[in-house]
Design a protein around this motif. Sequence first.
Motif, PDB file in Angstrom:
ATOM      1  N   VAL A  43       0.706  -0.813   0.372  1.00  0.00           N
ATOM      2  CA  VAL A  43       0.079  -0.056   0.342  1.00  0.00           C
ATOM      3  C   VAL A  43       1.058   1.347   0.413  1.00  0.00           C
ATOM      4  N   ALA A  89       3.109   2.110  -3.200  1.00  0.00           N
ATOM      5  CA  ALA A  89       1.963   2.138  -4.904  1.00  0.00           C
ATOM      6  C   ALA A  89       1.527   3.681  -4.144  1.00  0.00           C
ATOM      7  N   THR A 131     -12.827   3.919  -4.830  1.00  0.00           N
ATOM      8  CA  THR A 131     -11.884   2.910  -3.772  1.00  0.00           C
ATOM      9  C   THR A 131     -12.117   3.742  -2.614  1.00  0.00           C
ATOM     10  N   ILE A 186      -8.739  -0.888  -1.066  1.00  0.00           N
ATOM     11  CA  ILE A 186      -6.956   0.089  -1.482  1.00  0.00           C
ATOM     12  C   ILE A 186      -5.870  -0.917  -0.978  1.00  0.00           C
ATOM     13  N   LEU A 199      -6.317  -3.069  -4.203  1.00  0.00           N
ATOM     14  CA  LEU A 199      -5.824  -2.563  -5.575  1.00  0.00           C
ATOM     15  C   LEU A 199      -4.300  -2.466  -5.818  1.00  0.00           C
ATOM     16  N   SER A 200      -3.165  -1.796  -4.305  1.00  0.00           N
ATOM     17  CA  SER A 200      -2.151  -2.094  -4.296  1.00  0.00           C
ATOM     18  C   SER A 200      -1.779  -2.982  -4.699  1.00  0.00           C
ATOM     19  N   THR A 243      -3.569   5.098  -6.658  1.00  0.00           N
ATOM     20  CA  THR A 243      -3.643   4.292  -5.339  1.00  0.00           C
ATOM     21  C   THR A 243      -3.415   5.325  -5.156  1.00  0.00           C
ATOM     22  N   THR A 300      -5.647   6.963  -1.369  1.00  0.00           N
ATOM     23  CA  THR A 300      -5.712   7.351   0.113  1.00  0.00           C
ATOM     24  C   THR A 300      -5.547   8.153   0.813  1.00  0.00           C
TER      25      THR A 300
END
Length: 428
Positions: A25, A28, A147, A155, A158-159, A281, A285
């Motif tokens: 995470v 990314a 997201t 998250i 996806l990362s 990404t 966040t």
Amino acid sequence: MAGVDYEHGVVPQDQRRGWMSIAAVWIAIGIDLSGAFLGAALGAGLSFSSALAATMLGSLLLGVLAMFCARVGAATGLSTAMISRAVFGRAGGIVLTLMMTLSLTGWFAVQAGFFGTNLQIATRELVGVDLPTAVFVAGGGILMMLTAIWGYRSISSLSNVAVPLLLILLAVGVVRSLGDGRSANLSDPVDATFTFGGAVSLVMGIFVLGAVSSPDMARWARTPRAAMAAAFVGFFFGNSIIIVVALVMTRALKQEEIMQMFFTVGMGLSAVVVLVLAQWTTNSTNVYSAALSFSSISNRIDRRITTVVLGVTGIVIAALGTDWFVSFISAMGTMIAPFGGVYLATYLVERGSTRFAVEAEHPTLHVLPMLAWAVGILVSLATTKPSDGLGLGLFTLTTIPALDGLLVAFAVQTLLTMAVRRGTEVAA
């Protein structure tokens, strides 16, 4: 459990994850266009060796800082906003929470603006269609916001998909840019427009908000040790990779626009993939942490609704323009880094107490931590040269203003806390 992110409490142990998933995470998050722009700026304003050294040193220091901040998050299980309440008190925590929300929403706007501008360029180059930037800003912003609404699990998923693909595409781009004898361009002389310390500070500043707010992700780690490993790997590599890639390609190709550089080496479609994944990404966040922070103010505030409100706000700001990029990251380094020093000192000195317990009662304001934070900010301002960003340039400590503020705030908070404790013991 989708959408439940325990913004008002501790992440249960059975919901926690291994260090590699959390590191992915942060890697990314670190691979984004703001890092690419900084890499290009350093490539144009420092010798290649100095720019590379500044990137490595800044990322190393950032990784170490993130390790300790992440440990606090994993050990307490609390988000950054909840930690700020424990450190500053209820009212003081709200002040910091609002600042974090504003800062992260600002970052969301900056990244959405980068996304829109560069995707517009890429679309025009690939298919010859020239749509308004606002269309791409809105489309990308909504994608990132969706997201974030689903929370950390979304998250993380996806990362895990994006990071391997991003690393492959970036590596191929570097190799191609160095072909045809262009590697010799790396050593070409340039007029220095950055000091080495200023460059290191910018490298730290571009991701320092992420390091200080790392408890938002670290609280999902199974153990404090896992959180520390994830933070160092995630922040050191995540922060340095895109800056180094942009630095190398800028010097080799003698260009400063990251999307155009990928087109130059015949990777136009790859440029679009990198752009979409990197910004998706990272910016998911930003708005996730912004909403997580704001929703911690009251149990009545819904994180998902807050995500939508802040996301739309960021999209509107991005559509209006974000030309204040370098000044913004300099200000973030100045204001946010000292907060990290304050809560690290508080945790280390008082970790045996119940201060960081979810059920702990806190006063309206803890004055000493607020004082330590203010001193740290003043020191950061005093040691930042005006040519490097927001600052006065009155004196020099480590040559890295963001680090100056954090270290001074850490020292002041430690000394004040110990002095009060000693005075209490003497009085007793």
